[in-house]
Design a protein around this motif. Structure first.
Motif: not given
Length: 301
Positions: A270-283
């Motif tokens: 089973r695969t795990y994903f690491l999810a963020v809101r688009s654009g927040t990796l600028a923080m």
């Protein structure tokens, strides 16, 4: 354009309803409705389609959210952090399944704080895949670890790691299957063993049966407890068989507390994903935690 109106719009878009957005913003529902109508008048286009249970964004609404949300998130980060550049303390809001967070993610993030010399305040929430993705979309979390890949432009997901599933039981139950049991592929001898699971629907056992036996289990749950760590404890105590992630039961297998009942050539994953809101990796604090988790996952076998 009033930034307050845009903030309300993005919150409604993420929450999927005026009522939930009002609760998140600390406003009344009529106030939220009024702000959205004001923004729609300014743009001259409808942003949402009103439905019986919430709202659905129009094409224009989706486009505006995709463009505006990352910038609003960045502005909120600046506002919350203040102008003191020497302050290194940021609060990271993380969500995901309790066992994986406890055994994998939290130790990795603690190592980040120790080795990088940066102080992270952590706030952790547990939930199902749907729950954590909904909370991430609504802005409750910064990062979400989930077994479901999110859809749509507002969330971005990166594969984190694969989880191998193992069919296990105590030695007493394993002995009842007779010699040669570790490589037996027939499901019939297993049907007499009691099952320990996290839900009445037997999600782990059913997924394993479909992958290994190309069928469905006929047994019902003997013990149902909504935490895989508790499932492991029950199996060690002799309550029956269970399907568990290998990372969670590896130590018990090595000690001989439990036994792997099968050794399929291709174990279920089973695969795990690491999810963020688009654009927040600028923080920076979100980007550091995101990168560190991906680096740590390379060693999670």
């Amino acid at each position: 354009m009033d930034l307050a109106l845009l903030r309300t719009f993005v919150t409604v878009h993420r929450a999927g309803s005026f009522t939930r957005a009002a609760a998140l913003l600390g406003l009344s529902q009529p106030a939220v409705t009024s702000q959205i109508r004001t923004l729609e008048r300014q743009l001259g286009r409808p942003l949402f389609l009103r439905q019986a249970r919430g709202v659905t964004p129009t094409t224009i609404g989706d486009e505006l959210a995709h463009k505006a949300a990352p910038h609003l998130d960045a502005l909120m980060e600046i506002t919350e952090a203040g102008l003191d550049e020497e302050s290194l303390v940021r609060t990271l809001h993380l969500a995901g399944p309790p066992e994986f967070i406890a055994e994998r993610a939290l130790p990795a993030l603690t190592a980040l704080s120790d080795q990088e010399g940066r102080s992270h305040a952590l706030r952790v929430s547990f939930g199902t895949a749907d729950e954590v993705l909904e909370g991430l979309s609504a802005g409750h979390h910064d990062l979400a670890i989930t077994t479901a890949r999110p859809r749509g432009p507002l969330l971005t997901a990166t594969p984190l790691c694969d989880e191998e599933h193992v069919l296990v039981a105590g030695e007493r139950w394993a002995a009842r299957l007779g010699p040669g049991r570790p490589r037996r592929r027939a499901a019939l001898p297993l049907e007499d063993l009691p099952v320990v699971e996290v839900h009445e629907s037997l999600p782990f056992v059913s997924r394993y049966w479909a992958a290994v036996f190309d069928g469905r289990p006929v047994a019902s749950g003997a013990v149902i407890v909504p935490d895989l760590r508790a499932v492991l404890s029950c199996v060690v105590s002799g309550a029956g068989l269970a399907v568990l992630p290998r990372y969670l039961c590896a130590s018990a297998l090595e000690r001989g507390d439990i036994v792997a009942l099968l050794d399929p050539a291709v174990p279920p994953l089973r695969t795990y994903f690491l999810a963020v809101r688009s654009g927040t990796l600028a923080m920076p604090h979100i980007a550091r935690a995101h990168e560190w988790l991906l680096r740590a996952a390379a060693d999670w076998a």
